[in-house]
Design a protein around this motif. Structure first.
Motif, PDB file in Angstrom:
ATOM      1  N   ASP A  32      46.680  23.951  24.440  1.00  0.00           N
ATOM      2  CA  ASP A  32      45.758  25.176  24.817  1.00  0.00           C
ATOM      3  C   ASP A  32      44.605  25.037  23.647  1.00  0.00           C
ATOM      4  O   ASP A  32      43.449  25.411  24.220  1.00  0.00           O
ATOM      5  CB  ASP A  32      46.596  26.461  24.866  1.00  0.00           C
ATOM      6  N   LEU A 120      40.835  25.546  34.235  1.00  0.00           N
ATOM      7  CA  LEU A 120      42.148  26.638  34.036  1.00  0.00           C
ATOM      8  C   LEU A 120      42.777  26.596  32.747  1.00  0.00           C
ATOM      9  O   LEU A 120      43.047  27.504  32.124  1.00  0.00           O
ATOM     10  CB  LEU A 120      43.013  26.493  35.111  1.00  0.00           C
ATOM     11  N   GLY A 121      42.875  25.545  32.090  1.00  0.00           N
ATOM     12  CA  GLY A 121      43.482  25.028  30.939  1.00  0.00           C
ATOM     13  C   GLY A 121      44.710  24.199  31.096  1.00  0.00           C
ATOM     14  O   GLY A 121      44.535  23.033  31.529  1.00  0.00           O
ATOM     15  N   VAL A 123      47.823  22.751  32.376  1.00  0.00           N
ATOM     16  CA  VAL A 123      48.461  22.332  33.781  1.00  0.00           C
ATOM     17  C   VAL A 123      49.752  21.711  33.469  1.00  0.00           C
ATOM     18  O   VAL A 123      49.661  20.473  32.907  1.00  0.00           O
ATOM     19  CB  VAL A 123      47.592  21.945  34.720  1.00  0.00           C
ATOM     20  N   ASN A 148      40.672  20.272  31.814  1.00  0.00           N
ATOM     21  CA  ASN A 148      42.251  20.864  31.616  1.00  0.00           C
ATOM     22  C   ASN A 148      42.957  19.910  30.499  1.00  0.00           C
ATOM     23  O   ASN A 148      42.531  18.935  30.038  1.00  0.00           O
ATOM     24  CB  ASN A 148      42.802  20.746  32.985  1.00  0.00           C
ATOM     25  N   GLU A 196      52.834  32.035  28.769  1.00  0.00           N
ATOM     26  CA  GLU A 196      51.382  32.622  29.082  1.00  0.00           C
ATOM     27  C   GLU A 196      50.228  31.549  28.980  1.00  0.00           C
ATOM     28  O   GLU A 196      49.284  31.685  29.735  1.00  0.00           O
ATOM     29  CB  GLU A 196      51.316  33.756  28.239  1.00  0.00           C
ATOM     30  N   LEU A 197      50.403  30.573  28.324  1.00  0.00           N
ATOM     31  CA  LEU A 197      49.229  29.529  28.274  1.00  0.00           C
ATOM     32  C   LEU A 197      49.303  28.653  29.148  1.00  0.00           C
ATOM     33  O   LEU A 197      48.392  27.796  29.469  1.00  0.00           O
ATOM     34  CB  LEU A 197      49.426  28.983  26.939  1.00  0.00           C
ATOM     35  N   ARG A 199      48.776  27.734  32.911  1.00  0.00           N
ATOM     36  CA  ARG A 199      47.942  28.269  34.050  1.00  0.00           C
ATOM     37  C   ARG A 199      48.518  27.781  35.488  1.00  0.00           C
ATOM     38  O   ARG A 199      48.216  28.626  36.253  1.00  0.00           O
ATOM     39  CB  ARG A 199      46.268  28.140  33.693  1.00  0.00           C
ATOM     40  N   ALA A 200      48.977  26.744  35.569  1.00  0.00           N
ATOM     41  CA  ALA A 200      49.428  26.145  36.771  1.00  0.00           C
ATOM     42  C   ALA A 200      50.264  25.061  36.703  1.00  0.00           C
ATOM     43  O   ALA A 200      50.592  24.500  35.551  1.00  0.00           O
ATOM     44  CB  ALA A 200      47.915  25.790  37.437  1.00  0.00           C
ATOM     45  N   LYS A 222      51.166  32.080  39.312  1.00  0.00           N
ATOM     46  CA  LYS A 222      50.332  31.012  38.774  1.00  0.00           C
ATOM     47  C   LYS A 222      50.155  29.948  40.015  1.00  0.00           C
ATOM     48  O   LYS A 222      51.052  29.634  40.960  1.00  0.00           O
ATOM     49  CB  LYS A 222      51.076  30.182  37.838  1.00  0.00           C
ATOM     50  N   LYS A 223      49.135  29.153  40.056  1.00  0.00           N
ATOM     51  CA  LYS A 223      48.575  28.357  40.999  1.00  0.00           C
ATOM     52  C   LYS A 223      49.551  27.102  40.913  1.00  0.00           C
ATOM     53  O   LYS A 223      50.225  26.718  39.909  1.00  0.00           O
ATOM     54  CB  LYS A 223      47.234  27.762  40.922  1.00  0.00           C
ATOM     55  N   ASN A 447      38.638  27.048  38.178  1.00  0.00           N
ATOM     56  CA  ASN A 447      38.247  28.443  38.669  1.00  0.00           C
ATOM     57  C   ASN A 447      36.900  28.268  39.465  1.00  0.00           C
ATOM     58  O   ASN A 447      35.767  28.187  38.655  1.00  0.00           O
ATOM     59  CB  ASN A 447      38.173  29.476  37.378  1.00  0.00           C
TER      60      ASN A 447
END
Length: 454
Positions: A32, A120-121, A123, A148, A196-197, A199-200, A222-223, A447
């Motif tokens: 992250d 998103l961050g 994945v 990402n 929490e970090l 994202r998908a 989450k995606k 996003n």
């Protein structure tokens, strides 16, 4: 420890220490942090690194092909082709990511309105063993170019290949910690998705695995993108070029020893050409050479694991017991390893395992259809919807069937179903949701932000 095994011999190849939950949390936190810097780099900076990764892959294709042959039984010629395709994918996104993710201007009554794409961050990618480089690269290339931080949980049986890719990306200049291979069992996946970090998630694999990951991702809001199994129907109409169709169908069925989600599984043949097609496709299947995956002359090697080979054989015997006719193959060779011969089953019908289930190996199921309408009905009579093909000399007819009638995410006319970095790839029904590759693939994990200036 995680052990890898040579499926041709049953011998242990290597052992790898498992990461624990605390180490995985540290990896996520570093990924992250690196993502927050990486997302600020330019497309030009990212593309230089991604192109270098492609060059390194090309320079090491023989070494990587040998590693895949050892870990999962892929013939070295097919392994080299897989590495070359991965290099192509890296170069494709290096060349096209900026265009794919360019702002989209929209005319409104405001001064300015547009869509802006942001990464998103972190994945998570959960990937299978059958194409141990390609399945990863077709996610990692767009993920990196989008900004990402991709983390990989690969199938344990190809841990060596997973770590080799990590080494290549590091050598290419990907920042330390931005991409990592997580040497873990499946028991830690839920905890990763709860972080929490993260994202998908994207997963390529079986239906049960996809369902489990989708459930957890849904709980966390989450995606998720899923590419799951397939039982691809190939429809052979009465006006098809039977020589070309039989050759294409056999080649598709035998891709990767039959261990491909988009390999042809069910050959649905018009009644008037059924016998002739069966004879021709059987001859093509019989020409495929089963042998040492390190031998350049081998068309297919062993199955990836003994338990998977045994499951396939149970499907074959269950289909025969239900009334299908064994034309060739269908017997486990008396030798060490996970070997299984090219097999043809005729007179397969709905309700039989080879029709209803995905057969992940070198087994062709030939199905008789009275006419075009019944062929389409049988093709769509499946829980799966990944790929499909239709064979006819009437190109307009074939295109209509592919575009409007066949229920699948990837439909081809007079050709085998194949993935291509330039084309979106994915399925419907229990074959998954979301898309990989091309512009749709890179946009899955960004996003799409609406920006309006009054």
């Amino acid at each position: 420890m995680i052990e890898t095994t040579n499926p041709a011999t049953g011998e242990t190849l290597a052992s790898y220490p498992k990461m624990d939950a605390a180490e995985v949390r540290r990896i996520i936190e570093l990924a992250d942090a690196q993502h927050r810097q990486w997302r600020r780099t330019s497309f030009q900076e990212r593309s230089g690194i991604v192109r270098k990764a492609a060059d390194i892959l090309d320079s090491r294709k023989n070494e990587l092909a040998a590693l895949m042959a050892d870990e999962m039984g892929k013939p070295v010629a097919a392994g080299r082709s897989e590495v070359e395709k991965c290099a192509w994918c890296f170069r494709h996104y290096a060349d096209n990511a900026e265009r794919y993710l360019a702002d989209v201007q929209i005319d409104t009554d405001r001064t300015k309105s547009y869509i802006h794409h942001e990464p998103l961050g972190v994945v998570l990618a959960v990937m299978p063993w059958n194409f141990p480089l390609w399945q990863v690269v077709r996610f990692v290339a767009p993920a990196l170019m989008a900004g990402n931080a991709p983390l990989l949980k690969h199938a344990s049986s190809v841990t060596g290949t997973a770590l080799a890719l990590e080494e290549i990306l590091s050598e290419a200049g990907v920042p330390d910690g931005l991409f990592r291979t997580l040497v873990i069992g499946s028991d830690l996946v839920d905890g990763i998705l709860e972080h929490e970090l993260v994202r998908a998630v994207t997963l390529t694999g079986s239906g049960p695995a996809g369902s489990a990951v989708a459930k957890k991702a849904g709980e966390q809001l989450k995606k998720a993108v899923l590419e799951l199994g397939g039982s691809d129907p190939y429809v052979i109409l009465e006006d098809a070029d039977l020589d070309a169709a039989a050759d294409t169908c056999a080649n598709s069925r035998m891709i990767n020893g039959g261990q491909s989600c988009i390999a042809a599984k069910r050959f649905i043949v018009h009644d008037t050409v059924y016998d002739e097609f069966l004879e021709k496709v059987t001859a093509n299947m019989a020409d495929k050479v089963m042998g040492d995956p390190h031998d350049e002359g081998s068309d297919f090697g062993p199955q990836a694991r003994v338990d998977l080979r045994d499951e396939l054989h149970e499907q074959v015997t269950g289909t025969i017991e239900a009334g299908a006719r064994l034309v060739m193959g269908g017997e486990i060779p008396d030798r060490p390893g996970a070997w299984y011969p090219a097999t043809v089953l005729a007179d397969v019908r709905p309700g039989m395992p080879a029709f209803d289930e995905e057969t992940f190996g070198p087994v062709a199921a030939v199905v008789r259809a009275a006419d075009e309408a019944e062929a389409i009905r049988l093709a769509n009579l499946s829980e799966f919807g990944l790929g499909a093909a239709v064979f006819t000399r009437d190109a307009e007819r074939g295109e209509r069937i592919a575009a409007e009638e066949l229920e699948a995410g990837n439909c081809f006319v007079n050709a085998l179903v194949a993935s291509d970095p330039r084309l979106p790839f994915g399925g419907i029904k229990t074959s998954g949701f979301g898309r990989e590759l091309a512009d749709l693939g890179i946009k899955e994990f960004v996003n799409a932000k609406t920006v309006v200036v009054a």
